[in-house]
Structures are given as structure tokens and as C-alpha cells.
Design a protein around this motif. Sequence first.
Motif, PDB file in Angstrom:
ATOM      1  N   ILE A  63       5.634  -0.217  -2.950  1.00 17.48           N
ATOM      2  CA  ILE A  63       5.128   0.294  -1.672  1.00 17.48           C
ATOM      3  C   ILE A  63       3.709   0.836  -1.800  1.00 17.48           C
ATOM      4  CG2 ILE A  63       5.887   2.721  -1.815  1.00 17.48           C
ATOM      5  CD1 ILE A  63       6.732   2.453   1.135  1.00 17.48           C
ATOM      6  N   THR A  64       3.330   1.318  -2.993  1.00 22.46           N
ATOM      7  CA  THR A  64       1.976   1.854  -3.173  1.00 22.46           C
ATOM      8  C   THR A  64       0.952   0.772  -3.506  1.00 22.46           C
ATOM      9  OG1 THR A  64       2.496   2.374  -5.488  1.00 22.46           O
ATOM     10  CG2 THR A  64       2.732   4.145  -3.870  1.00 22.46           C
ATOM     11  N   THR A  65       1.421  -0.401  -3.898  1.00 22.37           N
ATOM     12  CA  THR A  65       0.484  -1.481  -4.227  1.00 22.37           C
ATOM     13  C   THR A  65       0.466  -2.587  -3.177  1.00 22.37           C
ATOM     14  OG1 THR A  65       2.211  -2.498  -5.604  1.00 22.37           O
ATOM     15  CG2 THR A  65       0.581  -1.120  -6.717  1.00 22.37           C
ATOM     16  N   LEU A  66       1.631  -2.873  -2.594  1.00 17.49           N
ATOM     17  CA  LEU A  66       1.715  -3.952  -1.613  1.00 17.49           C
ATOM     18  C   LEU A  66       2.047  -3.464  -0.209  1.00 17.49           C
ATOM     19  CD1 LEU A  66       3.681  -6.638  -3.666  1.00 17.49           C
ATOM     20  CD2 LEU A  66       1.210  -6.355  -3.453  1.00 17.49           C
ATOM     21  N   GLY A  67       2.560  -2.248  -0.107  1.00 15.39           N
ATOM     22  CA  GLY A  67       2.871  -1.696   1.203  1.00 15.39           C
ATOM     23  C   GLY A  67       4.214  -2.093   1.763  1.00 15.39           C
ATOM     24  N   VAL A  68       5.063  -2.744   0.969  1.00 15.58           N
ATOM     25  CA  VAL A  68       6.394  -3.152   1.426  1.00 15.58           C
ATOM     26  C   VAL A  68       7.443  -2.554   0.499  1.00 15.58           C
ATOM     27  CG1 VAL A  68       5.549  -5.304   2.402  1.00 15.58           C
ATOM     28  CG2 VAL A  68       6.351  -5.273   0.043  1.00 15.58           C
ATOM     29  N   THR A  69       8.693  -2.647   0.931  1.00 15.36           N
ATOM     30  CA  THR A  69       9.800  -2.175   0.101  1.00 15.36           C
ATOM     31  C   THR A  69      10.797  -3.306  -0.070  1.00 15.36           C
ATOM     32  OG1 THR A  69       9.537   0.032   1.029  1.00 15.36           O
ATOM     33  CG2 THR A  69      11.542  -0.387  -0.202  1.00 15.36           C
ATOM     34  N   PRO A  70      11.064  -3.733  -1.295  1.00 13.52           N
ATOM     35  CA  PRO A  70      11.992  -4.848  -1.494  1.00 13.52           C
ATOM     36  C   PRO A  70      13.437  -4.408  -1.334  1.00 13.52           C
ATOM     37  CG  PRO A  70      11.303  -3.973  -3.607  1.00 13.52           C
ATOM     38  CD  PRO A  70      10.524  -3.216  -2.558  1.00 13.52           C
ATOM     39  N   ASN A  71      14.277  -5.339  -0.917  1.00 11.04           N
ATOM     40  CA  ASN A  71      15.716  -5.079  -0.843  1.00 11.04           C
ATOM     41  C   ASN A  71      16.310  -5.310  -2.226  1.00 11.04           C
ATOM     42  OD1 ASN A  71      18.468  -5.055  -0.389  1.00 11.04           O
ATOM     43  ND2 ASN A  71      18.335  -6.139   1.552  1.00 11.04           N
ATOM     44  N   THR A  72      16.751  -4.239  -2.868  1.00 11.97           N
ATOM     45  CA  THR A  72      17.261  -4.354  -4.242  1.00 11.97           C
ATOM     46  C   THR A  72      18.781  -4.443  -4.304  1.00 11.97           C
ATOM     47  OG1 THR A  72      17.146  -1.932  -4.425  1.00 11.97           O
ATOM     48  CG2 THR A  72      15.286  -3.186  -5.306  1.00 11.97           C
ATOM     49  N   ALA A  85      18.339   4.291  -3.442  1.00 15.86           N
ATOM     50  CA  ALA A  85      17.240   4.872  -4.216  1.00 15.86           C
ATOM     51  C   ALA A  85      15.919   4.189  -3.897  1.00 15.86           C
ATOM     52  CB  ALA A  85      17.543   4.757  -5.711  1.00 15.86           C
ATOM     53  N   THR A  86      15.949   2.868  -3.742  1.00 12.00           N
ATOM     54  CA  THR A  86      14.718   2.120  -3.459  1.00 12.00           C
ATOM     55  C   THR A  86      14.122   2.519  -2.124  1.00 12.00           C
ATOM     56  OG1 THR A  86      15.546   0.243  -4.744  1.00 12.00           O
ATOM     57  CG2 THR A  86      13.709  -0.176  -3.256  1.00 12.00           C
ATOM     58  N   PHE A  87      14.919   2.410  -1.059  1.00 10.08           N
ATOM     59  CA  PHE A  87      14.411   2.741   0.273  1.00 10.08           C
ATOM     60  C   PHE A  87      14.184   4.245   0.419  1.00 10.08           C
ATOM     61  CE2 PHE A  87      15.941  -1.498   1.251  1.00 10.08           C
ATOM     62  CZ  PHE A  87      15.005  -1.947   2.169  1.00 10.08           C
ATOM     63  N   GLY A  88      15.048   5.045  -0.204  1.00 10.98           N
ATOM     64  CA  GLY A  88      14.886   6.488  -0.110  1.00 10.98           C
ATOM     65  C   GLY A  88      13.596   6.958  -0.745  1.00 10.98           C
ATOM     66  N   ALA A  89      13.348   6.535  -1.991  1.00 12.63           N
ATOM     67  CA  ALA A  89      12.143   6.978  -2.694  1.00 12.63           C
ATOM     68  C   ALA A  89      10.878   6.455  -2.029  1.00 12.63           C
ATOM     69  CB  ALA A  89      12.200   6.518  -4.155  1.00 12.63           C
ATOM     70  N   ALA A  90      10.875   5.188  -1.637  1.00 10.46           N
ATOM     71  CA  ALA A  90       9.654   4.562  -1.117  1.00 10.46           C
ATOM     72  C   ALA A  90       9.397   4.921   0.346  1.00 10.46           C
ATOM     73  CB  ALA A  90       9.742   3.054  -1.281  1.00 10.46           C
ATOM     74  N   ASN A  91      10.310   4.553   1.234  1.00  7.86           N
ATOM     75  CA  ASN A  91      10.088   4.723   2.667  1.00  7.86           C
ATOM     76  C   ASN A  91      10.331   6.140   3.160  1.00  7.86           C
ATOM     77  OD1 ASN A  91      10.886   1.762   2.202  1.00  7.86           O
ATOM     78  ND2 ASN A  91      10.064   1.696   4.275  1.00  7.86           N
ATOM     79  N   PHE A 111      -1.520   4.853  -2.445  1.00  6.82           N
ATOM     80  CA  PHE A 111      -0.751   5.392  -1.327  1.00  6.82           C
ATOM     81  C   PHE A 111      -0.097   4.239  -0.576  1.00  6.82           C
ATOM     82  CE2 PHE A 111      -4.654   7.911  -1.821  1.00  6.82           C
ATOM     83  CZ  PHE A 111      -4.129   9.170  -2.082  1.00  6.82           C
ATOM     84  N   PRO A 112       1.036   4.511   0.085  1.00  3.92           N
ATOM     85  CA  PRO A 112       1.549   3.496   1.015  1.00  3.92           C
ATOM     86  C   PRO A 112       0.508   3.243   2.100  1.00  3.92           C
ATOM     87  CG  PRO A 112       3.208   5.178   0.578  1.00  3.92           C
ATOM     88  CD  PRO A 112       1.919   5.678  -0.014  1.00  3.92           C
ATOM     89  N   PRO A 113       0.087   2.007   2.311  1.00  6.58           N
ATOM     90  CA  PRO A 113      -0.959   1.728   3.309  1.00  6.58           C
ATOM     91  C   PRO A 113      -0.649   2.289   4.695  1.00  6.58           C
ATOM     92  CG  PRO A 113      -0.519  -0.212   1.981  1.00  6.58           C
ATOM     93  CD  PRO A 113       0.534   0.795   1.618  1.00  6.58           C
ATOM     94  N   VAL A 114       0.628   2.306   5.061  1.00 10.02           N
ATOM     95  CA  VAL A 114       1.019   2.808   6.374  1.00 10.02           C
ATOM     96  C   VAL A 114       0.624   4.266   6.544  1.00 10.02           C
ATOM     97  CG1 VAL A 114       3.010   3.338   7.833  1.00 10.02           C
ATOM     98  CG2 VAL A 114       2.887   1.152   6.653  1.00 10.02           C
ATOM     99  N   ALA A 115       0.665   5.044   5.457  1.00 10.33           N
ATOM    100  CA  ALA A 115       0.306   6.459   5.537  1.00 10.33           C
ATOM    101  C   ALA A 115      -1.141   6.617   5.988  1.00 10.33           C
ATOM    102  CB  ALA A 115       0.522   7.129   4.174  1.00 10.33           C
ATOM    103  N   LYS A 116      -2.013   5.736   5.522  1.00 13.26           N
ATOM    104  CA  LYS A 116      -3.421   5.795   5.931  1.00 13.26           C
ATOM    105  C   LYS A 116      -3.568   5.482   7.419  1.00 13.26           C
ATOM    106  CE  LYS A 116      -5.038   4.369   1.337  1.00 13.26           C
ATOM    107  NZ  LYS A 116      -5.800   3.366   0.550  1.00 13.26           N
TER     108      LYS A 116
END
Length: 533
Positions: free
Chosen positions: A36-45, A83-89, A422-427
Motif C-alpha cells: 500500500i505504501t509503494t503501489l497504493g493498493v492492498t492485495p487479497n491474501t 491482518a493485511t487489510f487491517g494493517a494497510a487500509n 505513504f499510502p497515495p490516498v492519504a496525500k
Amino acid sequence: MPALRNEEHPSAFEPSMMLMNVCLSFLGAIIGLQIITTLGVTPNTSIIGVLIALIISRIPFSAFLKFRNIHRQNLAQTAISSATFGAANSLMLPVAIPFILGRVDLVWPMLIGATLGMSIDMCMLYWLFDSKAFPGKAAWPAGIAAAEAIKAGDKGGKQAMLLVWGILGGIVGSFFKIPMSALGITMIANMWAMLMFAIGLLLRGYSIAWFGIDLNAMYVPHGFMIGAGLVAGVQILMIFLRKHKTSDEDTQPADETPYTRDDNSVKVSIIRGFVLYILAGCILALLSGLYTEMSMGMLVFWIMFAAFACIMAEFIIGLSAMHSGWFPAFATTLIFLIIGTLLGFPPVALALLVGFVASGGPAFADGGFDFRSGWILRGMGKNPEFEVMGRYHQFISAFVGFGVGAITVALSHDMYFSQNLFPPVAKVFVTTIMAGVDPSIIRNLLLWAVPGAILQAVGGSSRQMGIMMSTGLLIVSPAAGLTVIAGLIVRLLVIKIKGEDAMIPVTVMAAGCIAGDALYGFFNSLLKVGLKK
């Protein structure tokens, strides 16, 4: 744990299960934060968790053999995706907002507030899942994909081969830039909902070419979603307020499996969730010193609005995810940011509002996918006690994922922020906060809220036509719109030529397409992260 009629559900508190969940959660949290900090997305794990559990279960030692149990694999899948969606999004995105705004002192209060918001959101899903508003039998497409992968690994045979072909098709199609998730979801979800979704996608994708109009610049998608979202909220409340009236939407044939959440318990749950959000808002306001930024009356209004926004956001995102597998979390949060700006909240209050609202929706949607997987694996509600017990242990597994995700964010956010990651969306959120809102936007929002509300009302709560068209309007992916239209045509032809029974193997392959698309996206994201470094 009480004995059940047919079998005992594995416990999330088993030492081996807990260790598995913690390890997978740490892996999922790191993956989520990195991407999420490099590409701005969150993968479904979820599928990654399933594959790891399947591999471990084949290790010829007694300690690992127990993971051949499909319900343990479901618990592992729940933990890693949470954990993936919680930590990232739900956490990294909110804490980045005050940091970018220049208020480093608010990072820790925001982390605590976001953790509370994420946790309340998951509790509300737990209380609402398999009710009339969010039925277990609804699509929740990513949940079907994970369940089919687990079932195929357990049974093998023809179903496994269909799933494998679907996965291969999903990977190959994704390689050629075909949105295979959209195709798979179309074979599973409500056709009216998907038609509206496709129309929204096509209008957003081709509005400039067709009409010379930029819908996004005119805030058409946002206004449409506001109107549809408000009506959807009323529809959900009306389902539980109707006591004596019956209709096709709020009754259930006697031969169908009953819901495990009755109307009264859900009404209580909505009230309880609203109260919890108010308390969490109070805690956030206290820890952040927000009470020094506004008058007492404005502060109380901010807390009440924040609680209302969290409830509405999770309903909008949850309904979108339930019907289409897509959830416009960013766009939905942006809507409430715009409304908050129009209400006159100061920048700090807006930053905290956005982080608080953003913390919840993805957890609700992802949790719905996980619960849907469990619901399928546990027999689709035919054994209510087993279903409720299994969902409880999924709930515990999800909170293991959340806990590990929160610790990971707490320990690592400085490392990311110091590298300007940073997550791009935050900007985008911070830029919107600092820019303010042109008063003319109000007119556009109110104007386009009307057709959104009308379409949602006409479609009813079972089709969610307004929500789904709004979701499509908020997403820039005309290819997905064309794919959905093609999928609907194929689905109708299969039903007309072969009958409804022919859709059973098609559904399995569709689940494979979704899983294949998720796998391709996951590994492609990791590759891009490596190349970016």
C-alpha cells in the motif's frame, strides 16, 4: 465449548492454531504495508493463506496434519486477510493523514482511534452477518473463491480440476490485462446489481469520449453515492422496523435455511454499534486534544457526525462488496470528507474524521468475504449451532490478525514515513482538506443525489441498483464494464441453453477466475515492489 450435533468446530484458541494465525498475520501485515505504501493498493491474501495452510497440512508430521481440516484452513485464511487489510487500509492509511498534514503529535491518537474504529466495524459485521441486511447466502464473491479453493484442496476430483482450470484462466486473462475478477463475479452475483455496476463503469470510463463530460470533475459519482447510500441506510433500517408487513424482500420461504441473526438482535446491534462509535469518537477527541480546536457544541456535533459517517460508510462499502466484490472505500471516505468540509469542521477535525471513517469499511468488507467462506464450508447454515460457533472462532481469528496488524503498524510506521513512503490516498485526503470545497460542489452533490436515491429506491434492498451504479461510477475501469457485460451475456445464454443446473460448474470455474486474478495481482505486486526498490 459445547458439543455440536455433528462435529466439533476447531478452536481459534488452540495453541497450534493460534501460532499459525499469528505467523500468517505477521506475513499478511508486512505484505499489506509494503504494497500500500509503494503501489497504493492492498492485495487479497485470503488465497495465499489457503495455499500456505494446504502446503503445511501435507508435511508428514502429526503437528501439521491437523491443518488438513477445512475449518482450520478457514481460520488461517481469516487471520491473514484480516491482518493485511487491517494493517494497510484500516491503520496505515489513517495514521499517515495527520503526519502528512504536519501534525506528528496526532499520529498515536489516530492509531488508537483507528484501531477502535476497525474493531467496532468488525464487531458490527459479526453481529449483522447472516441477517436480512447482509445474508450469508448473498454473493460475497471473494469468499466463494476462498471456499472453493479450500474444498478443492480437500476433495480433489472433478471439482478440483474445474477450480484449477478457472485459476489458470484467471492468471492468463490477468496477464493480458483482462479483469478476470469482474468476469468471475458476474457469474456469481445478482445480475441486476452487476448490470448497474457495468453501466456505472462504462459511463465513468467513456463519458468524456461519448459526451465530452468529466463526471468525476462534476462530482456526479459522489452525489449519486450520497443519494443511493442514504436510501440504502433507510432500507436497511426499514427491514428491521417492519413488524407486521411482509414482502418478497423481507420474507423467506419455509424450505430455506433461516437466518442466524433475527431482526431484534440486529436492531440492538446497530444501536450498540452507534453508541460504541460515539464512545470511540470521544476517546479520539480527548487523546488528540480536539476539544481545544472547537466549541463544545461543534465538538458534540463532530462526534455524532463521525459515528453516523462510520455506520453509513460500512453499510455502503459492505453492500458493494457483498454484491460485486468491489468496495469503493476511498471514494466513500472522500464523500464524508467533502460533507465534513461543507459543515465547517476545521482541518485537524477533518483529518481525524477521515482517518476514523477510513478505518472501518475495508474491515467490514473483507470480514464479510471471510465469513461467507466459512458459511459455505460449514454447510450453508443448515446446522445453525455449528455455523454460529464457527463464525465466533473466525471472529477471534480476525482479531488476532487485527492485533498483529496494529502492533506491526505501531512498530514500523516511522520507518516507512522516514523514507517518504505513504499510502497515495492519504496525500489526496490531505490535499482535499487543505484546499477546501467550492460552494458550487454542493449544488452538484445535491443534484446527482436525486437520481441515485431514486434508482436505489426502485431497485430495492435485494438488488442495490443505486449503490452498484454508484460504485461503478467511482471506479475508472471501462475494461471491467465491458467484461461484466460480456459475462452477463454468457451467463444468460448458459441458463437459456443448458438451464440453471449448468451454472454449478460455471460457478466453480468463476471462483477459480477470482482466485487466479488475486494470485496474479499478489505476485505481480510483489514483483513491482522488488523492481521499485
